[in-house]
Design a protein around this motif. Structure first.
Motif: not given
Length: 400
Positions: A161-167, A215-219, A240-244
């Motif tokens: 996978y790409p060298n990526k991360y998500r908050k 249970k990651i939620l989409k916001t 402004n996070y897309a996930y909580v």
């Protein structure tokens, strides 16, 4: 699918140590005093994994969930390599966050765990198809403000996978099943452990908060930076996070020793199926932290489970001779303690005694990485702005 760990450079295993960005020779281990046993019966946990069930069910119904692989498919930050001039004795793998996160004066990385903690070595330690490094952070209200919220970053560690991360923002459910909502969790998040589907985050004066990675939620993105929770209709903002990731339960600690535990750091021990915790304390002179000798306590999970029983008694309790401890790890009756104040990594076993190694500046939590084919590793990180190195060393370099 064959998944291999991404090694940015296996050639750099020189015995040098990074201290505040400078490279110095790594000295031999020093002798050290040793921990002493405390009565385990003095330390207990109470667990509630269903504290927010009704509201969480409503949030899932309203917002929908995103699987971990979906979150990583939408990862939007690039991790980077360390400068070639820096290294650590026994260095095996490493990365830095992007330039904005590396220098951010309002957000500080603290805890570290991996998908190897979550699932072990099977299928190369993949959780939902990804081999991951997970880091907890706390956010201040401005560079000089108080703690305002906490988050995690999920970092892909597969060559596939790409060298990526998500908050992902950590939130506490509020409201009712009829009107579900959530709010920020303003904790230090000094330690984090991932076991099965559950994520355990240290809550300094209380114990641990529990989250479910299923249970990651989409916001909704957009809105202002300060908007959190339900707005109008089915719109939910989260800075402004897309996930909580909503809290599902609480692990509360209690002691009969007269002094409550300070949950500064935690780590998973997959061998004994337990979480170990350690306290950050000072020898003297501190105003924000206890001035006393620190403790390290081991709490076992329920038999055959990735959860604690309703009530759990410690299986090991130690009084420690070291201070300013930001990291702890244990595996096969071996212990490691990281002192940010002393820039030391302490290694101890009951059978062989203790040794002290020179370590990095602003060092934080530790996580043991089991490997079925290569050397086992210790993952750790540095919190200092401009020097946020996340790296793994061969554990045998600092123990046996």
């Amino acid at each position: 699918m064959s998944v291999r760990r991404r090694n940015l450079s296996r050639a750099v295993l020189a015995a040098v140590l990074l201290v505040g960005g400078a490279v110095v020779a790594a000295p031999a281990a020093e002798a050290a005093t040793v921990p002493t046993a405390l009565p385990t019966s003095q330390y207990t946990l109470s667990a509630d994994y269903h504290q927010f069930d009704a509201v969480n069910t409503a949030l899932v119904s309203t917002l929908g969930t995103a699987a971990v692989h979906t979150v990583m498919d939408n990862a939007n930050h690039d991790r980077t390599a360390l400068p070639s001039s820096v290294s650590v004795a026994g260095l095996a793998d490493w990365f830095r966050f992007d330039s904005a996160d590396n220098s951010d004066c309002a957000n500080y990385p603290q805890g570290i765990t991996t998908s190897r903690d979550a699932v072990g070595t099977a299928d190369s330690g993949n959780y939902d198809g990804h081999q991951l490094v997970l880091v907890s952070w706390y956010t201040k209200d401005g560079c000089d403000g108080a703690q305002a919220r906490s988050r995690i970053t999920l970092v892909d560690w597969d060559a596939t996978y790409p060298n990526k991360y998500r908050k992902v923002l950590l939130v506490e459910p509020t409201g009712t099943a009829a009107a579900p909502d959530f709010k920020d969790i303003p904790i230090h998040a000094g330690g984090v452990s991932w076991y099965g589907d559950y994520l355990y985050v240290a809550d300094t004066g209380h114990g641990m908060r529990v989250f479910d990675m299923r249970k990651i939620l989409k916001t909704n993105t957009g809105g202002t930076a300060g908007q959190i929770g339900h707005q109008t209709g089915s719109t939910y903002y989260a800075h402004n996070y897309a996930y909580v990731l909503p809290q599902v339960g609480t692990i509360t600690s209690k002691t009969t020793s007269g002094t409550n535990l300070s949950w500064s750091s935690i780590s998973l021990d997959r061998v004994s199926k337990s979480i170990v915790m350690a306290e950050y304390t000072c020898a003297s002179g501190c105003t924000a932290y206890p001035n006393r000798a620190p403790r390290a306590i081991r709490f076992p999970f329920a038999a055959g489970a990735t959860t604690f029983a309703a009530t759990t008694t410690a299986s090991e309790a130690l009084q420690l001779p070291w201070y300013n401890l930001n990291g702890v790890a244990s595996h096969n009756s071996r212990w490691w303690f990281n002192s940010s104040g002393a820039k030391k990594l302490y290694y101890w076993t009951p059978a062989t005694g203790a040794a002290t190694h020179t370590w990095v500046s602003s060092g934080e939590s530790l996580s043991y990485w089991e490997d079925a084919t290569n050397a086992d590793l210790l993952w750790t990180l540095q919190e200092g702005a401009g020097n946020r190195n996340v790296f793994a060393v061969t554990q045998a370099t600092y123990g046996a």
